[in-house]
Enzyme design. Structure first.
Site, short mmCIF file in Angstrom:
data_model
loop_
_atom_site.label_atom_id
_atom_site.label_comp_id
_atom_site.label_asym_id
_atom_site.label_seq_id
_atom_site.Cartn_x
_atom_site.Cartn_y
_atom_site.Cartn_z
N ARG A 243 -2.84 32.77 -17.51
CA ARG A 243 -3.34 33.86 -16.66
C ARG A 243 -2.38 35.05 -16.76
O ARG A 243 -1.19 34.92 -16.46
CB ARG A 243 -3.44 33.37 -15.21
CG ARG A 243 -3.83 34.43 -14.22
CD ARG A 243 -5.28 34.82 -14.36
NE ARG A 243 -5.69 35.73 -13.29
CZ ARG A 243 -6.85 36.38 -13.29
NH1 ARG A 243 -7.70 36.22 -14.30
NH2 ARG A 243 -7.16 37.17 -12.29
N GLU B 103 0.83 -1.21 0.00
CA GLU B 103 0.00 0.00 0.00
C GLU B 103 0.86 1.26 0.00
O GLU B 103 0.60 2.20 -0.75
CB GLU B 103 -0.95 0.00 1.20
CG GLU B 103 -1.96 1.14 1.15
CD GLU B 103 -3.07 1.00 2.18
OE1 GLU B 103 -4.12 0.45 1.83
OE2 GLU B 103 -2.88 1.42 3.33
#
Ligand SMILES: Cc1cc2nc3c(=O)[nH]c(=O)nc-3n(C[C@H](O)[C@H](O)[C@H](O)COP(=O)(O)OP(=O)(O)OC[C@H]3O[C@@H](n4cnc5c(N)ncnc54)[C@H](O)[C@@H]3O)c2cc1C
Length: 382
Positions: free
Chosen positions: A271, A245
């Site tokens: 932007r 995991e």
């Protein structure tokens, strides 16, 4: 170690990214808001083999090695913007399917793996308890011999897939004197077993499309055949689950980091403020440069740990380093992505604030950052 990507891994990556973008992302803002787990998306994932990436084909898995699994989960984390779904899939695959595949006997593999891989069963991994979080030695759940089997009593909490899962790996003390190492045992317990009930379902900051719940075991009787591995062998099952995991869930987070980097670059180019793109401001471009360095370092740690899993070398140190570095880098990348987006990064519809909320859990689940540092220090003999 050779991490050059094969043609097969390249097409696997392309396949998973295409699938995730086409099938998994629609409606995620609403699902996150409503905290809805999507069984339909889960079944779609089963169709691509995600639920059993490393498992042998005879059990309906895709039989990938750990490194290829890492690359495939990285592609999933990159293509799928539903962080909760990716987390649920990883918890199922890495902490439930893998330990059964690695430690189960033939009967257990036949009973559970085909269903867990084809989407008809959802897996859980139940270690944490109300008084035993980072410290498994404080575990209170007990299993006592009863006839030809065992009787289990206790409560597990913060369990992923808790309210939707069908089968859980549940740790209980079978010899309290010995404690966690040598005295704990992993049991495979079906949801419909008498005495197994669902407690609280938690509301969460992030990963809101993944269900997190408390599980109660009240005089649950299980046969001897429910033992995964050996009596007293719970800690080795737990180590397998955490090695996989911490490494491979980390891989999915590397994919998310790559997506956040690309989103930030696009924003920095498009932007304009003060008559130039914000990317021309060093304060912004240096954030993006740091994100790139962290991404590449995180990927290398993840691949190295996956390589060790493939070559049967101990992976616990690598897994802890991967988990620590990837999760902390992800949180930083997500924070920077919000900052680069300015006020819009704070708005739900830009889907950047969700990535930040989802990221924060990564420094907590599978052992907190502090615990990973403890493990690393222990390996260094400190
Ligand atoms: C999204 C999510 C999903 C989860 N899924 C699962 C699951 O499927 N199955 C499961 O069993 N559990 C699951 N957990 C639980 C998780 O494993 C625990 O939350 C984690 O191990 C920490 O335990 P705790 O929350 O009790 O914190 P505590 O152990 O109470 O820790 C509190 C704080 O003290 C610190 N601390 C504790 N001990 C030490 C120490 N020795 N040295 C330094 N610092 C220390 C911790 O790092 C933390 O900062 C999940 C948690 C989350 C957030």
């Amino acid at each position: 170690m050779d991490f050059s990507i094969t043609e097969q891994q390249k097409s696997l990556r392309a396949e998973i990214i295409h699938f995730a973008r086409q099938e998994l992302n629609e409606g995620v803002v609403a699902r996150d808001k409503e905290q809805v787990f999507s069984h339909a998306h889960w079944r779609h994932c089963a169709g691509t083999g995600i639920l059993g990436f490393p498992v042998d084909q005879c059990y309906r898995g895709r039989q990938l090695d750990a490194l290829s699994t890492a690359m495939a989960l990285e592609a999933l984390g990159y293509g799928c913007t539903d962080g909760g779904l990716v987390f649920s899939l990883c918890a199922h695959l890495l902490a439930c399917v893998v330990p059964i595949w690695k430690h189960g006997n033939d009967e257990q593999k036949q009973k559970y793996l085909p269903g867990l891989c084809d989407g008809s069963l959802i897996g859980m991994h139940a270690m944490t308890e109300p008084v035993a979080g980072s410290d498994p030695f404080a575990m209170a759940t007990r299993a006592e011999p009863e006839g030809n089997g065992w009787r289990i009593n206790g409560t597990k909490t913060l369990i992923s897939n808790g309210s939707v899962g069908d089968v859980a790996i549940v740790y209980a003390l079978t010899n309290p004197q010995k404690g966690f190492h040598g005295g704990s045992t992993a049991f495979l317990i079906d949801r419909n077993t008498q005495g197994f009930s669902l407690g609280e379902n938690f509301n969460k900051l992030g990963l809101r499309t993944s269900m997190l719940s408390e599980l109660h075991f009240d005089n649950v009787s299980v046969p001897e055949s429910a033992i995964l591995g050996t009596v007293g062998g719970g800690s080795s099952i737990f180590t397998t689950a955490m090695d996989w995991e911490r490494t491979l869930l980390g891989a999915s987070l590397v994919g998310t980091m790559e997506r956040l980097l690309e989103t930030s670059i696009q924003r920095a180019r498009k932007r304009f403020q003060f008559n130039q793109s914000i990317g021309k401001f060093q304060a912004i471009s240096h954030k993006i440069a740091d994100m790139k360095v962290q991404l590449e370092a995180a990927r290398l740690l993840t691949y190295q740990s996956a390589w060790r899993l493939d070559h049967h070398k101990s992976a616990s140190l690598d897994a802890a380093m991967t988990k620590l570095f990837v999760s902390e880098s992800l949180v930083k990348s997500a924070l920077d992505t919000v900052q680069i987006h300015g006020g819009y990064g704070y708005m739900t519809d830009y889907e950047v604030e969700r990535a930040l909320r989802d990221a924060i859990g990564s420094t907590l689940y599978s052992g907190t950052s502090e615990i990973q540092r403890n493990i690393i220090a222990q390996w260094l003999g400190i």
